[in-house]
Design a protein around this motif. Sequence first.
Motif, short mmCIF file in Angstrom:
data_model
loop_
_atom_site.label_atom_id
_atom_site.label_comp_id
_atom_site.label_asym_id
_atom_site.label_seq_id
_atom_site.Cartn_x
_atom_site.Cartn_y
_atom_site.Cartn_z
N ILE A 8 0.84 -1.19 0.00
CA ILE A 8 0.00 0.00 0.00
C ILE A 8 0.88 1.25 0.00
O ILE A 8 0.65 2.18 -0.75
N ASP A 9 1.91 1.25 0.83
CA ASP A 9 2.82 2.38 0.97
C ASP A 9 4.25 1.93 0.69
O ASP A 9 4.56 0.74 0.82
N SER A 20 17.31 9.21 -3.39
CA SER A 20 18.69 9.32 -3.84
C SER A 20 18.80 9.65 -5.33
O SER A 20 19.88 10.02 -5.81
N LEU A 21 17.71 9.53 -6.06
CA LEU A 21 17.72 9.82 -7.50
C LEU A 21 17.68 11.34 -7.73
O LEU A 21 17.32 12.10 -6.81
N PRO A 22 18.01 11.78 -8.93
CA PRO A 22 18.00 13.23 -9.20
C PRO A 22 16.67 13.88 -8.82
O PRO A 22 15.61 13.32 -9.07
N ARG A 23 16.77 15.04 -8.21
CA ARG A 23 15.57 15.75 -7.74
C ARG A 23 15.15 16.89 -8.65
O ARG A 23 14.10 17.49 -8.44
N ASP A 24 15.98 17.21 -9.64
CA ASP A 24 15.71 18.39 -10.45
C ASP A 24 15.34 18.06 -11.89
O ASP A 24 15.39 18.92 -12.76
N THR A 25 14.97 16.81 -12.15
CA THR A 25 14.58 16.40 -13.50
C THR A 25 13.14 15.93 -13.49
O THR A 25 12.63 15.46 -12.47
N PRO A 26 12.46 16.04 -14.63
CA PRO A 26 11.08 15.55 -14.70
C PRO A 26 11.01 14.05 -14.42
O PRO A 26 11.95 13.30 -14.72
N LEU A 27 9.90 13.62 -13.86
CA LEU A 27 9.69 12.20 -13.62
C LEU A 27 8.25 11.82 -13.88
O LEU A 27 7.35 12.66 -13.82
N HIS A 28 8.06 10.56 -14.21
CA HIS A 28 6.73 9.98 -14.41
C HIS A 28 6.56 8.87 -13.39
O HIS A 28 7.49 8.12 -13.12
N MET A 29 5.37 8.78 -12.84
CA MET A 29 5.06 7.76 -11.84
C MET A 29 3.93 6.88 -12.36
O MET A 29 2.79 7.35 -12.53
N LEU A 30 4.28 5.61 -12.64
CA LEU A 30 3.28 4.62 -13.04
C LEU A 30 2.58 4.12 -11.80
O LEU A 30 3.23 3.68 -10.85
N ASN A 31 1.27 4.21 -11.78
CA ASN A 31 0.44 3.75 -10.67
C ASN A 31 -0.37 2.54 -11.12
O ASN A 31 -1.11 2.62 -12.10
N LEU A 32 -0.23 1.43 -10.41
CA LEU A 32 -1.05 0.24 -10.62
C LEU A 32 -1.85 0.04 -9.35
O LEU A 32 -1.27 -0.03 -8.26
N ILE A 33 -3.17 -0.04 -9.47
CA ILE A 33 -4.04 -0.04 -8.30
C ILE A 33 -5.00 -1.22 -8.35
O ILE A 33 -5.64 -1.47 -9.37
N LYS A 34 -5.11 -1.92 -7.23
CA LYS A 34 -6.15 -2.93 -7.01
C LYS A 34 -7.05 -2.37 -5.90
O LYS A 34 -6.58 -2.03 -4.81
N GLU A 92 -5.57 -8.72 -11.74
CA GLU A 92 -4.52 -8.31 -10.82
C GLU A 92 -4.61 -6.82 -10.49
O GLU A 92 -4.39 -6.39 -9.37
N TRP A 93 -4.92 -5.99 -11.52
CA TRP A 93 -5.02 -4.54 -11.33
C TRP A 93 -6.35 -4.04 -11.86
O TRP A 93 -6.86 -4.54 -12.86
N ASP A 94 -6.90 -3.05 -11.16
CA ASP A 94 -8.17 -2.44 -11.57
C ASP A 94 -7.95 -1.14 -12.33
O ASP A 94 -8.82 -0.71 -13.09
N GLU A 95 -6.84 -0.48 -12.07
CA GLU A 95 -6.59 0.82 -12.69
C GLU A 95 -5.09 1.02 -12.87
O GLU A 95 -4.29 0.57 -12.05
N SER A 131 -1.06 -2.07 -4.44
CA SER A 131 -0.64 -1.07 -5.42
C SER A 131 0.84 -1.22 -5.74
O SER A 131 1.58 -1.88 -5.01
N ARG A 132 1.22 -0.58 -6.83
CA ARG A 132 2.62 -0.42 -7.20
C ARG A 132 2.76 1.01 -7.67
O ARG A 132 1.90 1.54 -8.38
#
Length: 139
Positions: A8-9, A20-34, A92-95, A131-132
């Motif tokens: 969940i978290d 620890s990864l770069p903080r000043d570059t764009p990022l995308h977050m893939l969300n998989l939700i059950k 496995e995933w709903d969204e 979730s992931r």
Amino acid sequence: MSGGEVYIDPSRENFEVFKSLPRDTPLHMLNLIKFRDLAEYPEGHPNHGKGLTGREAYAIYKDAFQALVKDSGAAMVWQAPMECVVTGPQGEWDEAFVMGYPNAGAFFAMVKDEVYAREALPHRTAAVADSRLIRFRGA
């Protein structure tokens, strides 16, 4: 679901890698939700006992967190209704969706925001069975 562990978290270790990864570059977050069949709000929450589904509670969460991050430049990059699984177990995933953030600071600001903790996060906690959340380098 696949019968494996439920997430969940983020774990402390995974979040440390994220930080620890770069903080000043764009990022995308893939969300998989059950979703839970029925949202599990704690006693005392206004939605406790109302019979909302996990999907309904998560929709409240998504609206709230998107409103909180819109001024930071964060936005939905991709979302679409799931039709079927081609590779992997059915159900496995709903969204699934991808949120884009201009930098990690925008993501950190959201998760540390008191309004997020008070007005958005309880809906996510009530809604999610598993979730992931996977970070990708933004374009």
